[in-house]
Motif scaffolding. Structure first.
Motif, short mmCIF file in Angstrom:
data_model
loop_
_atom_site.label_atom_id
_atom_site.label_comp_id
_atom_site.label_asym_id
_atom_site.label_seq_id
_atom_site.Cartn_x
_atom_site.Cartn_y
_atom_site.Cartn_z
N PRO A 184 16.47 6.64 -11.10
CA PRO A 184 17.86 7.10 -11.29
C PRO A 184 17.98 8.57 -11.66
CG PRO A 184 17.13 5.70 -13.12
CD PRO A 184 16.10 5.58 -12.05
N ASP A 185 16.89 9.19 -12.12
CA ASP A 185 16.94 10.60 -12.50
C ASP A 185 16.55 11.53 -11.35
OD1 ASP A 185 17.57 10.68 -15.47
OD2 ASP A 185 15.92 9.25 -15.45
N PHE A 186 16.19 10.96 -10.21
CA PHE A 186 15.84 11.78 -9.05
C PHE A 186 17.10 12.23 -8.33
CE2 PHE A 186 15.06 12.09 -4.46
CZ PHE A 186 14.04 13.06 -4.43
N ILE A 187 17.18 13.53 -8.02
CA ILE A 187 18.32 14.08 -7.28
C ILE A 187 17.81 14.59 -5.94
CG2 ILE A 187 20.20 15.75 -7.30
CD1 ILE A 187 19.92 15.84 -10.36
N SER A 188 18.31 14.03 -4.86
CA SER A 188 17.82 14.39 -3.53
C SER A 188 18.24 15.80 -3.15
CB SER A 188 18.32 13.39 -2.48
OG SER A 188 19.74 13.40 -2.43
N ALA A 189 17.48 16.39 -2.23
CA ALA A 189 17.68 17.78 -1.84
C ALA A 189 19.06 18.03 -1.24
CB ALA A 189 16.59 18.20 -0.84
N ASP A 190 19.64 17.02 -0.60
CA ASP A 190 20.95 17.23 0.04
C ASP A 190 22.08 17.39 -0.97
OD1 ASP A 190 21.14 14.64 -0.90
OD2 ASP A 190 21.39 13.72 1.07
N LYS A 191 21.78 17.20 -2.25
CA LYS A 191 22.80 17.39 -3.30
C LYS A 191 22.84 18.84 -3.78
CE LYS A 191 23.85 12.95 -3.67
NZ LYS A 191 22.88 12.34 -2.74
N TYR A 192 21.89 19.66 -3.32
CA TYR A 192 21.81 21.05 -3.74
C TYR A 192 22.19 21.98 -2.60
CZ TYR A 192 19.16 19.49 -7.85
OH TYR A 192 18.77 18.88 -9.01
N GLU A 193 22.63 23.17 -2.94
CA GLU A 193 22.91 24.18 -1.93
C GLU A 193 21.61 24.67 -1.32
OE1 GLU A 193 25.22 27.37 -3.44
OE2 GLU A 193 26.86 26.11 -4.16
N SER A 194 21.68 25.13 -0.09
CA SER A 194 20.51 25.64 0.60
C SER A 194 19.90 26.82 -0.16
CB SER A 194 20.88 26.08 2.02
OG SER A 194 19.78 26.65 2.68
N GLY A 195 18.58 26.83 -0.28
CA GLY A 195 17.88 27.93 -0.92
C GLY A 195 17.66 27.75 -2.41
N VAL A 196 18.23 26.70 -2.99
CA VAL A 196 18.06 26.47 -4.43
C VAL A 196 16.66 25.98 -4.74
CG1 VAL A 196 18.80 25.06 -6.39
CG2 VAL A 196 20.50 26.03 -4.84
N MET A 197 16.14 25.10 -3.89
CA MET A 197 14.81 24.54 -4.11
C MET A 197 13.79 25.16 -3.17
SD MET A 197 15.53 20.52 -4.86
CE MET A 197 16.32 20.24 -3.29
N ARG A 204 14.65 16.89 -6.67
CA ARG A 204 14.25 17.45 -7.97
C ARG A 204 14.32 16.37 -9.04
NH1 ARG A 204 17.01 22.99 -9.56
NH2 ARG A 204 15.54 23.73 -7.98
N ILE A 205 13.37 16.41 -9.97
CA ILE A 205 13.35 15.49 -11.09
C ILE A 205 12.65 16.16 -12.27
CG2 ILE A 205 11.20 14.37 -10.34
CD1 ILE A 205 12.35 11.73 -11.46
N ALA A 206 13.20 16.02 -13.44
CA ALA A 206 12.64 16.59 -14.68
C ALA A 206 12.35 18.08 -14.53
CB ALA A 206 11.38 15.85 -15.09
N GLY A 207 13.20 18.78 -13.79
CA GLY A 207 13.04 20.22 -13.61
C GLY A 207 12.01 20.62 -12.59
N CYS A 208 11.46 19.65 -11.85
CA CYS A 208 10.43 19.95 -10.84
C CYS A 208 10.97 19.70 -9.44
CB CYS A 208 9.20 19.07 -11.04
SG CYS A 208 8.31 19.34 -12.58
N ASP A 209 10.75 20.65 -8.54
CA ASP A 209 11.01 20.40 -7.13
C ASP A 209 9.89 19.50 -6.61
OD1 ASP A 209 13.09 22.09 -7.48
OD2 ASP A 209 12.36 23.69 -6.18
#
Length: 334
Positions: A184-197, A204-209
């Motif tokens: 539940p703490d995993f956030i998929s890449a499509d939730k972020y703007e391009s270039g963030v990760m 991203r999870i626990a501050g890690c890509d």
């Protein structure tokens, strides 16, 4: 095979003109694109044109916190302690033979396929070596009681002892991907703007890509440092009272003769967590991994008249763990 004469270009049977520099540039571009570790390492070009085949890398210790002194009191001088690690320059290479019959067949693109496969082969070797040096880090977090999840990654991240969070990457095996995506703490890449990760990150999870790579190591049996364990010896260990170094270093590369270790039979993944950027207070510190480039990809071509074209690509260099404080190995249940 005769030595290639790079002062000439050769017309291939299929009508293309072979230009080693063009092919070399093509391979370089493909190697960078295919390599998982591209973007997580620093390339050092200072060895190019320099003599020698070994690099000795110092690893400096911290001198400690400053102290208070009274007026006129002399200040103690701390000696900067350091250890060193030596790495030998490696020659890697791959060759392809394109027969005249293959080039005349008219099917596909023989030259393009050859370039692609050479690049893939070199990229695979570079990546494997770069991942391998990460496992030399002595910073280990053992969470093998459970599969990979948020709390385990938090344990790994906290091993860095940061006061402020920095950019980090965790490498996971494809077999761990479903487990992590369901966290539940995993956030998929499509939730972020391009270039963030970082490139190639699935989330991203626990501050890690999170980057997926089947180069992540797993072991059914492995060793860990344990003061109550059995002694590591150069040879002659029977496994019941002593362990042989050659067996131990497969899963514990920094182990040495005289260490005490315990054998673990819980199948586990060893997930590297890499700290990418420098701390604000030490901007000039070494990156986690450095690739010391002696000579980049060189393509050579040799024509065997009436038979085939031989293409060989070689490169000289070696990866090194230049800052083990920026790599943590998280061990979780497979």
């Amino acid at each position: 095979m005769r030595m290639a004469d790079l002062s000439k270009t050769t017309t291939l049977v299929n009508g293309d003109v072979f230009d080693p520099q063009v092919v070399s540039d093509m391979i370089n571009a493909k190697v960078e694109k295919k390599a998982v570790m591209t973007g997580y390492i620093t390339v050092d070009n200072t060895l190019q044109g320099q003599p020698g085949s070994t690099v000795t890398i110092p690893k400096w210790g911290y001198i400690g916190e400053a102290e208070e002194y009274a007026e006129g009191e002399p200040i103690d001088k701390s000696k900067m302690a350091f250890t060193t690690a030596s790495y030998g320059i490696k020659k890697i290479g791959k060759g392809v033979r394109l027969t005249d019959e293959a080039q005349l067949s008219g099917y596909g693109n023989p030259m393009g396929t050859a370039v692609n496969q050479i690049a893939m082969s070199i990229s695979e070797k570079l990546d494997n070596d770069r991942v391998k040096v990460m496992y030399e880090s002595p910073n280990i977090v053992d969470d093998t009681s459970a599969v990979i999840k948020y709390t385990a990654i938090v344990d790994g991240v906290d091993k860095f002892g940061e006061e402020e969070d920095s950019k980090k990457v965790i490498l996971i095996h494809s077999k761990q991907k479903t487990q992590l995506r369901k966290d539940p703490d995993f956030i998929s890449a499509d939730k972020y703007e391009s270039g963030v990760m970082v490139n190639g990150s699935i989330g991203r999870i626990a501050g890690c890509d999170v980057v997926v790579s089947n180069k992540v190591e797993s072991y059914k049996e492995w060793y860990k440092i344990d003061s109550a364990g059995k002694e590591v010896v150069e040879s002659g260990g029977d496994g019941s009272t002593k362990f042989n170094l050659s067996d131990v270093i497969k899963s514990l590369p920094f182990a040495k003769v005289g260490d005490n270790v315990t054998k673990v039979t819980t199948e586990a993944f060893f997930n590297p967590i890499i700290k990418l950027n420098n701390d604000a207070e030490t901007e000039d510190d070494m990156p986690a991994i450095t690739y010391f480039l002696k000579r980049g990809n060189l393509v050579e071509h040799d024509r065997e008249p009436g038979v085939a074209d031989d293409i060989v690509c070689t490169a000289y260099g070696m990866p090194a763990l230049t800052n083990d404080e920026k790599v943590v190995i998280l061990k979780v249940k497979a």
